[in-house]
Design an enzyme around this catalytic site. Structure first.
Site, PDB file in Angstrom:
ATOM      1  N   SER A  30       0.817  -1.218   0.000  1.00 52.08           N
ATOM      2  CA  SER A  30       0.000   0.000   0.000  1.00 52.08           C
ATOM      3  C   SER A  30       0.853   1.271   0.000  1.00 52.08           C
ATOM      4  CB  SER A  30      -0.950  -0.019   1.201  1.00 52.08           C
ATOM      5  OG  SER A  30      -0.227  -0.223   2.387  1.00 52.08           O
ATOM      6  N   THR A  31       2.034   1.232   0.614  1.00 46.97           N
ATOM      7  CA  THR A  31       2.890   2.427   0.612  1.00 46.97           C
ATOM      8  C   THR A  31       3.412   2.675  -0.802  1.00 46.97           C
ATOM      9  OG1 THR A  31       3.548   1.713   2.828  1.00 46.97           O
ATOM     10  CG2 THR A  31       4.720   3.595   1.896  1.00 46.97           C
ATOM     11  N   ASP A  81      10.816   0.574  -2.092  1.00 45.60           N
ATOM     12  CA  ASP A  81       9.834  -0.403  -1.616  1.00 45.60           C
ATOM     13  C   ASP A  81       9.508  -0.146  -0.139  1.00 45.60           C
ATOM     14  OD1 ASP A  81       8.114  -2.555  -1.549  1.00 45.60           O
ATOM     15  OD2 ASP A  81       9.627  -4.079  -1.957  1.00 45.60           O
ATOM     16  N   GLY A  97       2.948  -8.729   1.795  1.00 51.12           N
ATOM     17  CA  GLY A  97       2.126  -8.797   0.585  1.00 51.12           C
ATOM     18  C   GLY A  97       2.468 -10.009  -0.278  1.00 51.12           C
ATOM     19  N   GLU A 103      11.053  -9.162  -4.606  1.00 53.56           N
ATOM     20  CA  GLU A 103      11.587  -7.963  -3.935  1.00 53.56           C
ATOM     21  C   GLU A 103      13.065  -8.157  -3.619  1.00 53.56           C
ATOM     22  OE1 GLU A 103       8.778  -7.753  -0.717  1.00 53.56           O
ATOM     23  OE2 GLU A 103       7.397  -6.522  -1.876  1.00 53.56           O
ATOM     24  N   LYS A 121       6.319   0.824  11.806  1.00 49.95           N
ATOM     25  CA  LYS A 121       7.119  -0.320  11.325  1.00 49.95           C
ATOM     26  C   LYS A 121       8.511  -0.368  11.966  1.00 49.95           C
ATOM     27  CE  LYS A 121       4.102  -1.022   7.778  1.00 49.95           C
ATOM     28  NZ  LYS A 121       4.400  -0.838   6.377  1.00 49.95           N
TER      29      LYS A 121
HETATM   30  C1  5RP Z   1       5.132  -6.870   0.129  1.00 48.71           C
HETATM   31  C2  5RP Z   1       5.982  -6.141   1.093  1.00 48.71           C
HETATM   32  C3  5RP Z   1       5.554  -4.771   1.487  1.00 48.71           C
HETATM   33  O1  5RP Z   1       6.586  -3.894   1.256  1.00 48.71           O
HETATM   34  C4  5RP Z   1       5.203  -4.768   2.953  1.00 48.71           C
HETATM   35  O2  5RP Z   1       4.250  -5.783   3.188  1.00 48.71           O
HETATM   36  C5  5RP Z   1       4.655  -3.407   3.386  1.00 48.71           C
HETATM   37  O3  5RP Z   1       3.403  -3.204   2.814  1.00 48.71           O
HETATM   38  P1  5RP Z   1       2.524  -1.920   3.115  1.00 48.71           P
HETATM   39  O4  5RP Z   1       3.215  -0.777   2.440  1.00 48.71           O
HETATM   40  O5  5RP Z   1       1.184  -2.253   2.541  1.00 48.71           O
HETATM   41  O6  5RP Z   1       2.452  -1.727   4.602  1.00 48.71           O
HETATM   42  O7  5RP Z   1       6.985  -6.600   1.560  1.00 48.71           O
HETATM   43  O8  5RP Z   1       5.572  -8.178  -0.089  1.00 48.71           O
END
Ligand code: 5RP
Length: 217
Positions: A30-31, A81, A97, A103, A121
């Site tokens: 989502s970020t 990311d 995710g 990644e 986080k």
């Molecule tokens: C996906 C990831 C994302 O970077 C992680 O889950 C963070 O996600 P969000 O920005 O939705 O909090 O590693 O595999």
């Protein structure tokens, strides 16, 4: 300020750090979605993108960006990311995710990795967020038994298949004091594709959004 607003803020800060006319590595979540939205709205000029998931690729293509295969693109100058947890050494847990393997590959192939998170986080020690482990489907139970021996509690992420056709075990109840050693240990279990610990290839830069604005870790 709520978490969504913080994600918007840190995405905007990341956008300022992305040079024009590069092939950009784009992550998942989502970020990152907030970043892609801004890129599209502001018509960010890029040569192309390499993305860590089918979901991000679809958003990028819908915004008019060309998405290249990493084999075609070669090494990248920059990858942006999110993460699920980040410790003071910029070691990360990723894969909430489910895109951890792609990644990790893109992070490895990138000169600079900017991680964008909100303050929730940030942790002193990784492990509160269950650590994702991508496994070959036939190895799932075997890998789960091996993970149990490490003192964690593996949970099968049911009804989820990765973009690579594999499955995920989420390993809970860990306090990861030596992320590099645990990354090596889990990666050496037969049937493991990747563990979502980014310790050997940690982030180079972490941008953190909080109620007071965005700071660099
Ligand atoms: C996906 C990831 C994302 O970077 C992680 O889950 C963070 O996600 P969000 O920005 O939705 O909090 O590693 O595999």
């Amino acid at each position: 300020m709520n978490q969504d607003a913080m994600k918007q803020q840190v995405a905007a800060a990341a956008l300022q750090q992305i040079p024009d006319d590069i092939v950009l590595g784009v992550g998942t979540g989502s970020t990152v979605n907030a970043l892609i939205k801004l890129m599209c709205e502001q018509r960010k000029r890029l040569t192309a993108c390499v993305s860590s998931s089918e979901a991000s690729s679809a958003l990028l293509r819908a915004g008019g960006y060309e998405v290249l295969d990493l084999n075609t693109a070669g090494d990248l100058s920059l990858y942006v990311d999110g993460a699920d947890e980040c410790d003071p050494n910029r070691c990360l847990i990723k894969g909430g995710g489910g895109a951890l393997t792609r990644e990790k590959i893109i992070a490895a192939a990138s000169k600079r990795f900017i991680c964008i998170i909100d303050a929730s986080k940030q942790v002193p020690v990784l492990g509160t967020f269950p650590l994702p482990v991508e496994v070959i489907p036939m190895a799932r139970s075997y890998v789960a038994r091996e993970l149990l021996k490490l003192g964690g509690e593996p949970m099968w992420r049911e009804n989820f298949t990765t973009d690579n056709g594999n499955q995920i075990l989420d390993l809970g109840r860990l306090q990861i004091h030596d992320p590099m050693a645990l990354e090596d240990t889990i990666n050496s279990i037969a049937g493991v594709v990747t563990v979502g610990l980014f310790a050997h290839r940690a982030a180079d830069q972490v941008l953190v959004a909080s109620a007071d604005g965005v700071v660099e870790l």
